[in-house]
Design an enzyme around this catalytic site. Structure first.
Site, PDB file in Angstrom:
ATOM      1  N   HIS A   1      60.331 -23.776  -9.337  1.00 55.47           N
ATOM      2  CA  HIS A   1      61.756 -23.572  -9.102  1.00 55.47           C
ATOM      3  C   HIS A   1      62.038 -22.946  -7.735  1.00 55.47           C
ATOM      4  O   HIS A   1      63.036 -23.294  -7.095  1.00 55.47           O
ATOM      5  CB  HIS A   1      62.351 -22.698 -10.216  1.00 55.47           C
ATOM      6  CG  HIS A   1      62.301 -23.346 -11.553  1.00 55.47           C
ATOM      7  ND1 HIS A   1      62.985 -24.507 -11.837  1.00 55.47           N
ATOM      8  CD2 HIS A   1      61.633 -23.016 -12.696  1.00 55.47           C
ATOM      9  CE1 HIS A   1      62.747 -24.859 -13.089  1.00 55.47           C
ATOM     10  NE2 HIS A   1      61.930 -23.978 -13.630  1.00 55.47           N
TER      11      HIS A   1
ATOM     12  N   HIS B   1      70.072 -53.857  30.922  1.00 57.71           N
ATOM     13  CA  HIS B   1      70.814 -52.717  31.459  1.00 57.71           C
ATOM     14  C   HIS B   1      69.825 -51.610  31.808  1.00 57.71           C
ATOM     15  O   HIS B   1      69.409 -50.836  30.946  1.00 57.71           O
ATOM     16  CB  HIS B   1      71.844 -52.226  30.439  1.00 57.71           C
ATOM     17  CG  HIS B   1      72.863 -51.289  31.039  1.00 57.71           C
ATOM     18  ND1 HIS B   1      72.771 -49.931  30.922  1.00 57.71           N
ATOM     19  CD2 HIS B   1      73.978 -51.540  31.769  1.00 57.71           C
ATOM     20  CE1 HIS B   1      73.799 -49.358  31.532  1.00 57.71           C
ATOM     21  NE2 HIS B   1      74.550 -50.323  32.064  1.00 57.71           N
TER      22      HIS B   1
END
Length: 433
Positions: free
Chosen positions: A261, A339
Site C-alpha cells: 500500500h 526544412h
C-alpha cells in the site's frame, strides 16, 4: 468515447471490519458525473464526506487510510478496487463506522453488491490519465513502474519473506476478468507478522474466515486456496484500489515487484503530480465536465488529415471557450526532410496551423456550428520566441475571445516545457460545408 458509469440504485453490505473489529453497514449510492468515489460517515455529526483521493491518504499500515478533517476511513482499497474493476466511475460510499466490512477478505462481496445495484452509463465521457513516459517508484525493496499503454494492464510479482510464495501474473484489467479472476482473491498475512500487527492494535476482526495465513511453506485457511497464485491476484486487487486514488482511470501498464500500500499510493502521488505538471499551463483548474479528445474524436471534429493534422490529443476543454491540445514533434515529421534538414526546426507557420486547429475544435463543438467549417482569415500579433525541435512536446493553449454567427476570434499560444515558443490572435470565418 467511453461514457462514465454509476450505480443504477443503492445497495448495502453489513459485516465486521478487519482492523477495528467493529460491526458496520456499507451502502453504495449512485453519484453524478465527475463525482468520483467519496466516503460518507453517517455515524458522525454532520455526516462528513471524505474524497477518495491520494491527497487524503495518511497511513498505509497493512491497508490504506483516508483522512479529511476529523473524519477517517480505514481500509478503503477493497471497495474502491471493486468499483473500479467493475467499471464504475462515480459512487457515494456511505458507512456507519470508520472501516468497511471485510467480508471474506476479498472484493467479491463488493462485486455482489455492485451487481445488485446495477450499473448505468452517464451522459459524459470518461477522463483518463495516460502517461507518455515511464514513472518509476522505488521504496523499501518495492519497484513499481507505470508505462504508456492503450489499455489498463498490471504485471505483478509477489515475493514473501525469504522468497516464499513467489508468484507472477500479468493481466489486462477488464470488468469481466476482474469479477472472476481478481475479485475473489483474499487478503493474506504471513504468520510471523500476525503478532506484531496485533500488538499495534490491528486485525482485531481478522480470522481464517476472512484472511489466508501463510506459515512456513503451508497455508492456513478455512477453505482451500481459490487460485494457485491467489496471493499475487490479491496484490493486483490492492493495486487497482490504491491507483484509483488518482481520481481518474488509468491507461497504462503497471509493472510491480513486491508491491504494497505504501509504494502503491506513492505511485498514485507521482502520477497525479506528473499530470498536474502537464496541465500546469492551463488557464484555470479543470472543470468536472471538461472534455478530453483522442485522435479519433479529433478526426471526427476536424477535416484535417496526415500530414496536415497538427493535434495529437486535446487534454482539456473548459466551458467550451478554452482548450489545451498536444502535439508530439518527432524527427519523422515530413517537413523536416526539407526544412533545415541539418538543423531541424518546426516551421512557425505550422505552429500557427496547430493553434488554428485547436481553436477550430472549440468552435466546432458548439451546437450552433454543427455542419459548418472554419476558414482561417487572419493572424495578428504573431510572435515566434524559441525554436521547436524534434523531441519537443507542443502544448497548444487557445481561448475563444468572440464567437459570432459567422466569425470567431481566438488568442493562442504554443508552449514547450512551460515556456511560450509562439503566439498569435487568429480570426476565422464559419461557413456551411
Amino acid at each position: 468515447m467511453e461514457k462514465q458509469r454509476t450505480l443504477a440504485s443503492s445497495a448495502s453490505l453489513s459485516g465486521t471490519s478487519l482492523h477495528t473489529g467493529e460491526t458496520v453497514t456499507l451502502t453504495l449510492h449512485p453519484a453524478p458525473v465527475g463525482h468520483g468515489f467519496k466516503f460518507k460517515r453517517s455515524d458522525l455529526p454532520d455526516e462528513p464526506v471524505v474524497e477518495a483521493k491520494v491527497e487524503n491518504v495518511k497511513t498505509v499500515e497493512r491497508s490504506t487510510t483516508l483522512v479529511e478533517g476529523n473524519a477517517k476511513i480505514h481500509t478503503v482499497e477493497h471497495v474502491i478496487s471493486a468499483l473500479t474493476g467493475m467499471g464504475v466511475d462515480n459512487a457515494l460510499i456511505e458507512m456507519n463506522a470508520n472501516e468497511p466490512p471485510i467480508g471474506d477478505g476479498s472484493a467479491a462481496p463488493y462485486v455482489a453488491v455492485i451487481k445488485q445495484a446495477g450499473i448505468v452509463e452517464q451522459d459524459a465521457s470518461r477522463v483518463y490519465l495516460e502517461p507518455r513516459e515511464p514513472i518509476v517508484i522505488e521504496a523499501g525493496g518495492s519497484i513499481l513502474t507505470l508505462l504508456p499503454d492503450s489499455k489498463f494492464r498490471i504485471s505483478c510479482t509477489q515475493v514473501g519473506p525469504e522468497g516464499r510464495f513467489t508468484q507472477f501474473l500479468s493481466v489486462e484489467v477488464t470488468p469481466e476478468f476482474y469479477e472472476t479472476e481478481i475479485a475473489p482473491a483474499r487478503t493474506f498475512v504471513f504468520y510471523e507478522d500476525v503478532k506484531p500487527l496485533m500488538d499495534k492494535g490491528l486485525i482485531k476482526g481478522g480470522s481464517l474466515e476472512n484472511a489466508v495465513v501463510a506459515r512456513g511453506e503451508s497455508v492456513l485457511s478455512k477453505e482451500p486456496l481459490r487460485f494457485p497464485n491467489e496471493f499475487v491476484r490479491h496484490k493486483i486487487l490492492d493495486i487497482i484500489g490504491d491507483l484509483a486514488l488518482t481520481g481518474r482511470r488509468i491507461k497504462g501498464h503497471i509493472v510491480a515487484v513486491r508491491p504494497g500500500h505504501g509504494p502503491n499510493t506513492e505511485l498514485a502521488r507521482a502520477v497525479v503530480k506528473r499530470h498536474s505538471e502537464l496541465i500546469a499551463m492551463a488557464p484555470r483548474p479543470v472543470a468536472a465536465e471538461g472534455g478530453v479528445l483522442d485522435i479519433n474524436e479529433i478526426q471526427r471534429t476536424l477535416p484535417h488529415r496526415y500530414p496536415f493534422l497538427m493535434v495529437d490529443r486535446v487534454l482539456e476543454i473548459i466551458d467550451d471557450i478554452k482548450a489545451v491540445g498536444v502535439k508530439a514533434v518527432t524527427i519523422n515529421e515530413p517537413y523536416f526532410q526539407g526544412h533545415f534538414p541539418g538543423h531541424p526546426v518546426m516551421p512557425g507557420v505550422l505552429q500557427i496551423e496547430a493553434m488554428a486547429q485547436v481553436a477550430s475544435i472549440i468552435m466546432m463543438r458548439k451546437t450552433e456550428n454543427a455542419g459548418k467549417i472554419g476558414y482561417f482569415m487572419s493572424a495578428d500579433s504573431v510572435k515566434f520566441r524559441k525554436p521547436v525541435v524534434p523531441g519537443d512536446t507542443l502544448f497548444i493553449h487557445c481561448e475563444l475571445l468572440t464567437s459570432k454567427k459567422r466569425l470567431g476570434k481566438a488568442s493562442c499560444q504554443c508552449r514547450v516545457n512551460g515556456e511560450v515558443v509562439s503566439e498569435a490572435e487568429l480570426l476565422f470565418g464559419l461557413i456551411d460545408k
